[in-house]
Design a protein around this motif. Structure first.
Motif, PDB file in Angstrom:
ATOM      1  N   GLU A   3      47.632  42.300  31.504  1.00 30.83           N
ATOM      2  CA  GLU A   3      46.650  41.469  30.779  1.00 30.83           C
ATOM      3  C   GLU A   3      45.700  40.771  31.745  1.00 30.83           C
ATOM      4  OE1 GLU A   3      48.587  38.701  28.045  1.00 30.83           O
ATOM      5  OE2 GLU A   3      49.769  40.449  27.371  1.00 30.83           O
ATOM      6  N   ILE A   4      46.248  40.322  32.875  1.00 29.76           N
ATOM      7  CA  ILE A   4      45.428  39.578  33.841  1.00 29.76           C
ATOM      8  C   ILE A   4      44.444  40.502  34.562  1.00 29.76           C
ATOM      9  CG2 ILE A   4      45.500  38.231  35.998  1.00 29.76           C
ATOM     10  CD1 ILE A   4      48.324  37.232  35.069  1.00 29.76           C
ATOM     11  N   CYS A   5      44.934  41.669  34.995  1.00 28.60           N
ATOM     12  CA  CYS A   5      44.109  42.538  35.858  1.00 28.60           C
ATOM     13  C   CYS A   5      43.446  43.692  35.113  1.00 28.60           C
ATOM     14  CB  CYS A   5      44.975  43.159  36.965  1.00 28.60           C
ATOM     15  SG  CYS A   5      45.709  41.961  38.069  1.00 28.60           S
ATOM     16  N   ALA A  12      41.974  35.511  38.273  1.00 30.51           N
ATOM     17  CA  ALA A  12      43.098  36.439  38.123  1.00 30.51           C
ATOM     18  C   ALA A  12      44.141  36.180  39.211  1.00 30.51           C
ATOM     19  CB  ALA A  12      42.581  37.876  38.192  1.00 30.51           C
ATOM     20  N   VAL A  13      43.671  35.940  40.440  1.00 30.82           N
ATOM     21  CA  VAL A  13      44.605  35.656  41.537  1.00 30.82           C
ATOM     22  C   VAL A  13      45.425  34.408  41.207  1.00 30.82           C
ATOM     23  CG1 VAL A  13      44.818  35.028  43.973  1.00 30.82           C
ATOM     24  CG2 VAL A  13      43.134  36.756  43.283  1.00 30.82           C
ATOM     25  N   SER A  14      44.755  33.397  40.681  1.00 26.30           N
ATOM     26  CA  SER A  14      45.429  32.154  40.336  1.00 26.30           C
ATOM     27  C   SER A  14      46.486  32.390  39.254  1.00 26.30           C
ATOM     28  CB  SER A  14      44.380  31.137  39.873  1.00 26.30           C
ATOM     29  OG  SER A  14      45.001  30.034  39.275  1.00 26.30           O
ATOM     30  N   THR A  18      40.232  33.918  48.495  1.00 24.18           N
ATOM     31  CA  THR A  18      39.437  34.543  47.434  1.00 24.18           C
ATOM     32  C   THR A  18      37.933  34.450  47.686  1.00 24.18           C
ATOM     33  OG1 THR A  18      39.621  32.481  46.178  1.00 24.18           O
ATOM     34  CG2 THR A  18      41.192  34.222  45.641  1.00 24.18           C
ATOM     35  N   LYS A  19      37.521  33.643  48.648  1.00 22.75           N
ATOM     36  CA  LYS A  19      36.107  33.558  49.002  1.00 22.75           C
ATOM     37  C   LYS A  19      36.019  33.014  50.431  1.00 22.75           C
ATOM     38  CE  LYS A  19      33.378  31.972  45.680  1.00 22.75           C
ATOM     39  NZ  LYS A  19      32.745  30.891  44.883  1.00 22.75           N
TER      40      LYS A  19
END
Lengths: 469, 469
Positions: A12-14, A51-53, A206-207
């Motif tokens: 669901e997330i990815c 999504a990572v979170s 992530t950034k």
């Protein structure tokens, strides 16, 4: 094992097609440049920080080990899922978000390939110096996690020196921003630099906010051949002592040259015992003068030959030699124990002598090359994989190498990190109090030890249940 | 209160004459450049790292707050003993232990005065760039703890960029070494950079390893006067956009110039609205060309006059103007709310406009000068201490200034740190998750919160029982 329910949540997330438990996919993400192999239970590819979170929150809740992965070019196993669990591939997050020419700052996602980024900024007359050998493949996120180096670091510094801000997700799933786009900033602890080189154990990047430089106007490359290794090692120190800091100052020992002769058709004087590749950069009219100063400083140190490149093509000819080293070594068909020790520059001649002794003692060829300008040598201990005695000797030689390095005030790793490869040796370099301090910090920030567990610290490293022999 | 038994132990550790509970001594160590005042219970001066370690072990055991102190030149209260307890003066540990000319590395104790150290390395043809305005008094330990900056940081970076290793004592009394004398090193977490700028809250610095550069051959200084502030602010961006990075790029607004005219006898065109001091350094023959390029880039931005120094004396004449600013401001006899905000360079013109609006809104003069090259402006909000309304307005103006800075992607502090002065505003800049992350880290490493408590984090800051009104 990861439950079906968790797999569903990950999908669901990815998105379904970015979550895989298929053996073929898991094998794909089971190894890196160490050629060691550990099978993850699942491979996920999140699209963004949100999504990572969500993934980290889930993993924290279910105590699932998470292994963030860039391009898998690391030499110490930083991306290997040594305790199974989840590999988190960052390749979908591969956008260059901004190149700000007014402020000399760029904002990128972690999956951007280093070399692509360099090309993008150079097209605008800007410059991102860190240049790990893997730059055509490696990702900026991986570079930051490991604090990658490269030949240009002698003048320009390492990856960390260019990272001025990050967005990360913590082991407990929080998204936090560190630093920013300003050139200075001292509000709160410098988490940016703490995360650089923390080998993916404290946060998922992530950034990345990177500082850029104006691109140097021109450069000039020269290849200098010495009759003996000692002269080349002394030349490195002599150049720096003259207060000249070249853009690169790369070193190749006699065995490296032999290997290049045998397998890459290098032509070089028979008597050549070592060589340096020296590059200076800056304003065009300045380079000839600096080249001349360097040649004067080193002329009494057994120089057999020097080739100064006058065109881009001639410069490329010289760099081709440097780039041929790794493929040449591979052609020897031996197992390569590739270490990246670093000593104070002035200790290089003594370090080289000690390495020769280790080579004699364990009766193994050792090939040395690399970033001599900052004392960072790639030491390649060569052994026949089929010969158990040689392989055991190689392990002993590695430890002897580390001990010799530390005795000269050096470090076991200038740019590759600790990962799983150097973890067993950590207490040779760091005191028990230092290790305890670092583990206290890790434990406070990742209480369930789910983010890249089994790396850096030797205790965590003891059982590696996932290793495939 | 500290028991007599503890005082006796402190005397055994430091020697009797280096431990004092006398009121006169305690008052001496009760203030810093903020001119706020908090009385410690005891002042100690340890001789070496071993003594520091024993003191911290004792303090940890008895839960005594410890406030390490360099020269007390900080602008945010980093050295103030806000919860009483112990001030630990580092002035006895003031030796330059080594200047290694072969490796361009120095090892110093924390009490070495920054300016003395610069002179010592320059005598050897070497260069330590960070140059906070307080350098004739400030200590290197304080510089590291606060990550000090200065005019030269636009080209050369801040204190942190030169610290490659430390010896520290932790809040629990352990002595640990971080980093080392090598140019690279990625073994374990980068505690060196974590401690830099941590404002003495994570560790007491007992030894510092600093990277040095070759001293630039020459420099050239120029003073450029603009008709309006906007032109000067735009010039900063224009120079960087042209990919020229001067060694310093200092800014003075119209009010600064007025003040210098009134109190320091500065002669300058009546129409002058702002000025820049620009210095380039490097190879001698290179400087004229670069000076010319800069003048060309900015000529259309309202330049009224430029003075290019051709001798050392002419250069000193220009720097005298810059150095006269702080004393001039003092002569106005007003309370100065001195903030050191930093924005991306390209946002300077907009930032200056917003500061002018804040000045109008609160009807207070605001004098701006500082390190425009890296977007770091010293904003001085001036108020009459005797006028409660003005003083209240000044507080509001500070908050408005921070909000404007953050809206432009900036930070509340480029070089002064948070301390007690900016702690109440911390959550304007950092998210609650970031603050929690930092506090988790602090708590893990200093479980009893005894090392410089009451700094950086607003909660700790609420009760300041020691403040003397």
């Amino acid at each position: 094992m990861i439950s079906e329910k968790v797999i569903q949540e990950l999908k669901e997330i990815c998105g379904s097609k970015f979550v895989s438990c298929e053996k073929t996919d898991r094998v794909l993400y089971s190894y890196d440049a160490t050629r060691k192999q550990f099978l993850p239970d699942v491979v996920v590819h999140p699209a963004d920080a949100q999504a990572v979170s969500r993934i980290m929150t889930l993993a924290h809740h279910h105590r699932i080990p998470v292994y963030p992965r860039g391009s898998g070019t690391g030499f110490t196993g930083g991306a290997l899922p040594v305790h199974g669990g989840m590999v988190m591939g960052m390749s979908r997050m591969n956008r260059i978000l901004d190149i700000d020419q007014e402020n000399l700052v760029a904002v990128v996602e972690p999956g951007v390939v280093t070399g692509d980024f360099q090309k993008a900024v150079e097209a605008l007359g800007l410059f991102y110096p860190p240049d790990p050998a893997s730059l055509k493949v490696s990702s900026l996120g991986g570079n930051v996690a490991e604090c990658a180096g490269g030949p240009r670091c002698v003048k320009y510094g390492v990856t960390k020196d260019y990272v001025i801000g990050l967005e990360v997700v913590t082991p407990t799933g929080d998204r936090i921003e560190t630093g920013g786009t300003t050139m200075k900033g001292v509000v709160g602890y410098d988490l940016t630099k703490l995360f650089c080189g923390s080998e993916g154990t404290l946060a998922v990047i992530t950034k990345i906010i990177l500082k850029l430089l104006p691109k140097p106007q021109a450069k000039k490359t020269m290849l200098v051949v010495f009759d003996a290794i000692d002269g080349a090692a002394k030349a490195v120190s002599a150049i720096i002592r003259e207060k000249i800091i070249p853009a690169t100052l790369e070193f190749m020992d006699g065995r490296t040259l032999d290997c290049l002769r045998q397998t890459a058709g290098l032509s070089m004087p028979e008597a050549a015992g070592a060589a340096l590749i020296i590059e200076v950069d800056g304003d065009r009219e300045f380079l000839d003068k600096q080249t001349q100063r360097i040649l004067t400083v080193i002329e009494s140190l057994g120089v057999l030959e020097n080739r100064v490149a006058n065109t881009f093509e001639e410069s490329e000819e010289i760099w081709k030699i440097r780039r041929a080293i790794s493929p040449s070594l591979k052609k020897l068909g031996l197992e390569k124990f590739n270490e990246d020790i670093c000593v104070p520059r002035s200790r290089l001649p003594e370090m080289i002598r000690r390495i020769e002794k280790i080579s004699d003692q364990y009766n193994l060829p050792i090939v040395n090359f690399g970033h001599a300008g900052d004392g960072n040598i790639h030491v390649n201990i060569m052994a026949d994989k089929a010969d158990a005695k040689q392989m055991a000797n190689a392990e002993h030689a590695v430890e002897a190498l580390f001990r010799a390095t530390l005795a000269l005030g050096g470090t076991m790793s200038g740019e590759h990190g600790v990962g799983i490869m150097k973890a067993p040796y950590l207490s040779l370099e760091l005191s028990s109090q230092s290790i305890l301090y670092m583990k206290t910090l890790k434990k406070a920030l990742d209480p369930h030890n789910i983010l890249n567990p089994g790396k850096i610290f030797p205790d965590d490293d003891a059982p590696l249940p996932g290793e495939m022999k």
